[in-house]
Design a protein around this motif. Structure first.
Motif, mmCIF file in Angstrom:
data_model
loop_
_atom_site.group_PDB
_atom_site.id
_atom_site.type_symbol
_atom_site.label_atom_id
_atom_site.label_comp_id
_atom_site.label_asym_id
_atom_site.label_seq_id
_atom_site.Cartn_x
_atom_site.Cartn_y
_atom_site.Cartn_z
ATOM 1 N N THR A 141 9.415 4.400 6.033
ATOM 2 C CA THR A 141 8.895 3.506 4.999
ATOM 3 C C THR A 141 9.999 2.669 4.384
ATOM 4 O OG1 THR A 141 7.649 3.477 2.917
ATOM 5 C CG2 THR A 141 9.198 5.264 3.213
ATOM 6 N N ILE A 142 9.610 1.530 3.806
ATOM 7 C CA ILE A 142 10.456 0.797 2.858
ATOM 8 C C ILE A 142 9.777 0.843 1.495
ATOM 9 C CG2 ILE A 142 11.523 -0.733 4.559
ATOM 10 C CD1 ILE A 142 9.528 -2.921 3.623
ATOM 11 N N GLY A 143 8.904 1.825 1.298
ATOM 12 C CA GLY A 143 8.046 1.889 0.129
ATOM 13 C C GLY A 143 8.713 2.359 -1.137
ATOM 14 N N ASP A 144 7.941 2.343 -2.201
ATOM 15 C CA ASP A 144 8.450 2.612 -3.546
ATOM 16 C C ASP A 144 8.122 4.010 -4.069
ATOM 17 O OD1 ASP A 144 9.277 -0.025 -3.520
ATOM 18 O OD2 ASP A 144 7.437 -0.754 -4.443
ATOM 19 N N MET A 145 7.350 4.794 -3.318
ATOM 20 C CA MET A 145 6.987 6.120 -3.803
ATOM 21 C C MET A 145 8.216 7.020 -3.837
ATOM 22 S SD MET A 145 3.340 6.762 -1.934
ATOM 23 C CE MET A 145 1.994 5.577 -2.142
ATOM 24 N N GLY A 146 8.462 7.632 -4.988
ATOM 25 C CA GLY A 146 9.635 8.467 -5.149
ATOM 26 C C GLY A 146 10.900 7.678 -5.424
ATOM 27 N N GLY A 147 10.796 6.366 -5.569
ATOM 28 C CA GLY A 147 11.952 5.511 -5.826
ATOM 29 C C GLY A 147 11.950 4.316 -4.894
ATOM 30 N N VAL A 148 12.173 3.124 -5.468
ATOM 31 C CA VAL A 148 12.161 1.915 -4.644
ATOM 32 C C VAL A 148 13.311 1.941 -3.640
ATOM 33 C CG1 VAL A 148 11.012 0.482 -6.371
ATOM 34 C CG2 VAL A 148 13.499 0.662 -6.380
ATOM 35 N N SER A 149 13.109 1.262 -2.524
ATOM 36 C CA SER A 149 14.070 1.290 -1.416
ATOM 37 C C SER A 149 15.223 0.319 -1.614
ATOM 38 C CB SER A 149 13.345 0.964 -0.106
ATOM 39 O OG SER A 149 12.360 1.902 0.177
ATOM 40 N N ARG A 150 15.700 0.203 -2.831
ATOM 41 C CA ARG A 150 16.790 -0.736 -3.125
ATOM 42 C C ARG A 150 18.131 -0.020 -3.162
ATOM 43 N NH1 ARG A 150 14.056 -3.921 -8.280
ATOM 44 N NH2 ARG A 150 12.377 -4.979 -7.110
ATOM 45 N N LEU A 151 19.139 -0.678 -2.599
ATOM 46 C CA LEU A 151 20.489 -0.134 -2.630
ATOM 47 C C LEU A 151 21.311 -0.724 -3.762
ATOM 48 C CD1 LEU A 151 21.138 -0.239 1.209
ATOM 49 C CD2 LEU A 151 20.756 1.800 -0.184
ATOM 50 N N ASP A 152 20.806 -1.808 -4.368
ATOM 51 C CA ASP A 152 21.492 -2.390 -5.518
ATOM 52 C C ASP A 152 20.797 -1.928 -6.794
ATOM 53 O OD1 ASP A 152 19.149 -3.735 -5.055
ATOM 54 O OD2 ASP A 152 19.991 -5.734 -5.246
ATOM 55 N N GLY A 153 21.407 -2.245 -7.938
ATOM 56 C CA GLY A 153 20.820 -1.862 -9.214
ATOM 57 C C GLY A 153 21.067 -0.402 -9.537
ATOM 58 N N ASN A 154 20.182 0.176 -10.350
ATOM 59 C CA ASN A 154 20.346 1.560 -10.787
ATOM 60 C C ASN A 154 19.094 2.392 -10.559
ATOM 61 O OD1 ASN A 154 23.088 1.868 -11.909
ATOM 62 N ND2 ASN A 154 22.423 0.228 -13.299
ATOM 63 N N GLY A 155 18.369 2.071 -9.489
ATOM 64 C CA GLY A 155 17.219 2.868 -9.121
ATOM 65 C C GLY A 155 17.626 4.192 -8.505
ATOM 66 N N TYR A 156 16.622 4.971 -8.130
ATOM 67 C CA TYR A 156 16.851 6.330 -7.618
ATOM 68 C C TYR A 156 17.787 6.342 -6.414
ATOM 69 C CZ TYR A 156 15.719 10.879 -5.548
ATOM 70 O OH TYR A 156 15.786 12.145 -5.004
ATOM 71 N N TYR A 157 17.507 5.526 -5.419
ATOM 72 C CA TYR A 157 18.335 5.544 -4.213
ATOM 73 C C TYR A 157 19.664 4.828 -4.423
ATOM 74 C CZ TYR A 157 14.497 7.626 -1.655
ATOM 75 O OH TYR A 157 13.521 8.491 -1.233
ATOM 76 N N ALA A 158 19.676 3.800 -5.233
ATOM 77 C CA ALA A 158 20.943 3.119 -5.527
ATOM 78 C C ALA A 158 21.926 4.082 -6.189
ATOM 79 C CB ALA A 158 20.697 1.919 -6.431
ATOM 80 N N LYS A 159 21.432 4.906 -7.107
ATOM 81 C CA LYS A 159 22.306 5.827 -7.821
ATOM 82 C C LYS A 159 22.732 7.008 -6.973
ATOM 83 C CE LYS A 159 19.631 6.412 -11.463
ATOM 84 N NZ LYS A 159 19.178 6.842 -12.812
ATOM 85 N N THR A 160 21.972 7.318 -5.926
ATOM 86 C CA THR A 160 22.300 8.477 -5.096
ATOM 87 C C THR A 160 23.004 8.103 -3.786
ATOM 88 O OG1 THR A 160 20.034 8.410 -4.216
ATOM 89 C CG2 THR A 160 20.472 9.927 -6.043
ATOM 90 N N LEU A 161 23.240 6.806 -3.570
ATOM 91 C CA LEU A 161 23.993 6.359 -2.404
ATOM 92 C C LEU A 161 25.435 6.868 -2.478
ATOM 93 C CD1 LEU A 161 24.176 4.506 0.149
ATOM 94 C CD2 LEU A 161 24.900 2.680 -1.417
ATOM 95 N N ARG A 162 25.947 7.391 -1.349
ATOM 96 C CA ARG A 162 27.295 7.936 -1.356
ATOM 97 C C ARG A 162 28.199 7.334 -0.267
ATOM 98 N NH1 ARG A 162 25.777 8.785 -5.477
ATOM 99 N NH2 ARG A 162 25.479 10.735 -6.643
ATOM 100 N N SER A 163 27.638 6.867 0.846
ATOM 101 C CA SER A 163 28.487 6.308 1.898
ATOM 102 C C SER A 163 27.640 5.499 2.880
ATOM 103 C CB SER A 163 29.233 7.410 2.648
ATOM 104 O OG SER A 163 28.349 8.213 3.413
ATOM 105 N N ALA A 164 28.316 4.789 3.776
ATOM 106 C CA ALA A 164 27.633 4.005 4.798
ATOM 107 C C ALA A 164 28.503 3.912 6.037
ATOM 108 C CB ALA A 164 27.305 2.601 4.281
ATOM 109 N N LYS A 165 27.831 3.811 7.189
ATOM 110 C CA LYS A 165 28.524 3.809 8.479
ATOM 111 C C LYS A 165 27.889 2.742 9.379
ATOM 112 C CE LYS A 165 29.600 7.798 10.196
ATOM 113 N NZ LYS A 165 31.074 7.773 10.358
ATOM 114 N N ARG A 166 28.727 2.071 10.155
ATOM 115 C CA ARG A 166 28.263 1.105 11.160
ATOM 116 C C ARG A 166 28.535 1.683 12.538
ATOM 117 N NH1 ARG A 166 30.344 -4.424 9.519
ATOM 118 N NH2 ARG A 166 28.941 -3.845 7.819
ATOM 119 N N LEU A 167 27.491 2.047 13.252
ATOM 120 C CA LEU A 167 27.675 2.688 14.555
ATOM 121 C C LEU A 167 28.064 1.671 15.633
ATOM 122 C CD1 LEU A 167 24.784 5.294 14.717
ATOM 123 C CD2 LEU A 167 27.193 5.698 14.247
#
Length: 363
Positions: A337-363
């Protein structure tokens, strides 16, 4: 692994959504609002954009005129531009994923969110990791000639073949390799501290067939996990089974992409675009400007997993409101999903997933 947020079952999906491009820029603006109607997710090619903006690429370029290469840093990468300066390809040192400019597409999931991503970015897997000067090598010239104008499915097309309402696709052997996926079976035993759905559904569980790994072990599907993909299983399906990136049988055996989100984040595969500093709230990356479509993003959602990262998704691009969106398989929506249930799928701002982002990798 899975998110541990508020648990909700997947919404009923009905109808058909007609997707249309709503402007001439790579990423347009539209106010995020509450969901008003349900529908079946559809992705459609809608022409070629002439804009110069986008996440990692500009508008589609003409085939005439000279092309030019340049180098950028953080991370080190090569950029191919057309005669008008518009980006045609972005290739990162040490990574096999390449971002190419192609026909515009709009991705949306009206059953779960009003966000839309309109993009000219296509993310494909190269046969070898990129190195400086590889544009002169035979393998790249052959691959690029075949890939640059291809309309065959890329990582994004694969990913959206598992969201709510996606039609089933079968191979010549009759194996259903795509179609609406669950996150996992309902938790009827109270295991995993009472989570609504069980984790540990890998791509071969979805397929319902045994899968021989390169280390000699065999993945054996569980019947109760049929048509299911947890968050890391979803990424392994898209990148591994569909795009043919090598897969490990676990986090410790074999070579390639590990089994879990934590294993992927801490592996030596690819390039650490946002290096992992730790799992505490203080270790949230301070900037996400380096992210581009196709990057894997890793999250710390659940205190029960202690020092382990427990969720993984893939960067899709900027939505029509200008927010950076990712796709992942989640318990709340019961599938990719890219849905909003349980937190919007945004990596910017201060939403649930933005605040819990810890790292990123380019395979």
């Amino acid at each position: 692994m899975a998110a541990k947020a508020k648990k909700k079952s997947r919404p009923v999906v009905s109808g058909l959504v007609v997707l249309a491009l709503v402007g001439t820029s790579g990423y347009l603006t539209l106010e995020l609002r509450k969901q008003e109607e349900t529908g079946v997710t559809e992705v459609r090619n809608v022409g070629v954009l002439d804009g110069s903006r986008g996440s990692g690429s500009g508008g589609a370029s003409k085939d005439d005129g000279e092309e030019s290469w340049s180098r950028l840093e953080n991370p080190a990468r090569s950029v191919l531009r057309d005669a008008d300066g518009r980006i045609k390809a972005v290739l990162t040192d040490g990574a096999r994923t390449a971002t190419l400019t192609g026909p515009a597409r709009t991705f949306e999931e009206p059953a779960s969110t009003s966000s839309k991503v309109s993009t000219t970015d296509w993310v494909r897997l190269m046969p070898e990791p990129w190195t400086k000067g590889a544009e002169k090598k035979k393998w790249f010239k052959e691959w690029y000639a075949e890939s640059k104008d291809s309309k065959e499915g890329d990582l994004f097309a694969f990913a959206f073949q598992y969201v709510a309402g996606a039609p089933q696709k079968k191979d010549e052997q009759g194996i259903a390799y795509a179609g609406d996926a669950n996150f996992g079976p309902l938790n009827t035993t109270g295991a995993e501290d009472g989570d609504l759905r069980l984790e540990q559904s890998d791509f071969y569980d979805y397929l319902g067939v045994q899968y021989p790994f390169r280390d000699g072990s065999t993945g054996t599907p569980e019947a109760m996990r049929a048509r299911s993909l947890d968050c890391s299983g979803f990424i392994r399906m898209v990148l591994g089974y569909r795009a043919r990136y090598p897969l490990m049988s676990s986090d410790t055996s074999g070579d390639g992409l590990p089994r879990t989100a934590n294993g992927m984040a801490r592996s030596k595969e690819g390039v650490d675009v946002l290096p992992l500093a730790g799992v505490s709230p203080d270790d949230r990356p301070s900037a996400i400007d380096q992210l581009q479509p196709g990057d894997l993003v890793f999250f710390k959602l659940d205190a029960r997993t202690k020092d382990r990262l427990d969720h993984v998704g893939m960067v899709l691009g900027y939505d029509t409101e200008g927010h950076l969106i990712f796709v992942s398989s989640r318990e709340e929506v019961n599938g990719p999903t890219i849905g909003d249930m349980g937190g919007v799928s945004r990596l910017d701002g201060n939403g649930y997933y933005a605040k819990t982002l810890r790292s990123a990798k380019r395979l």
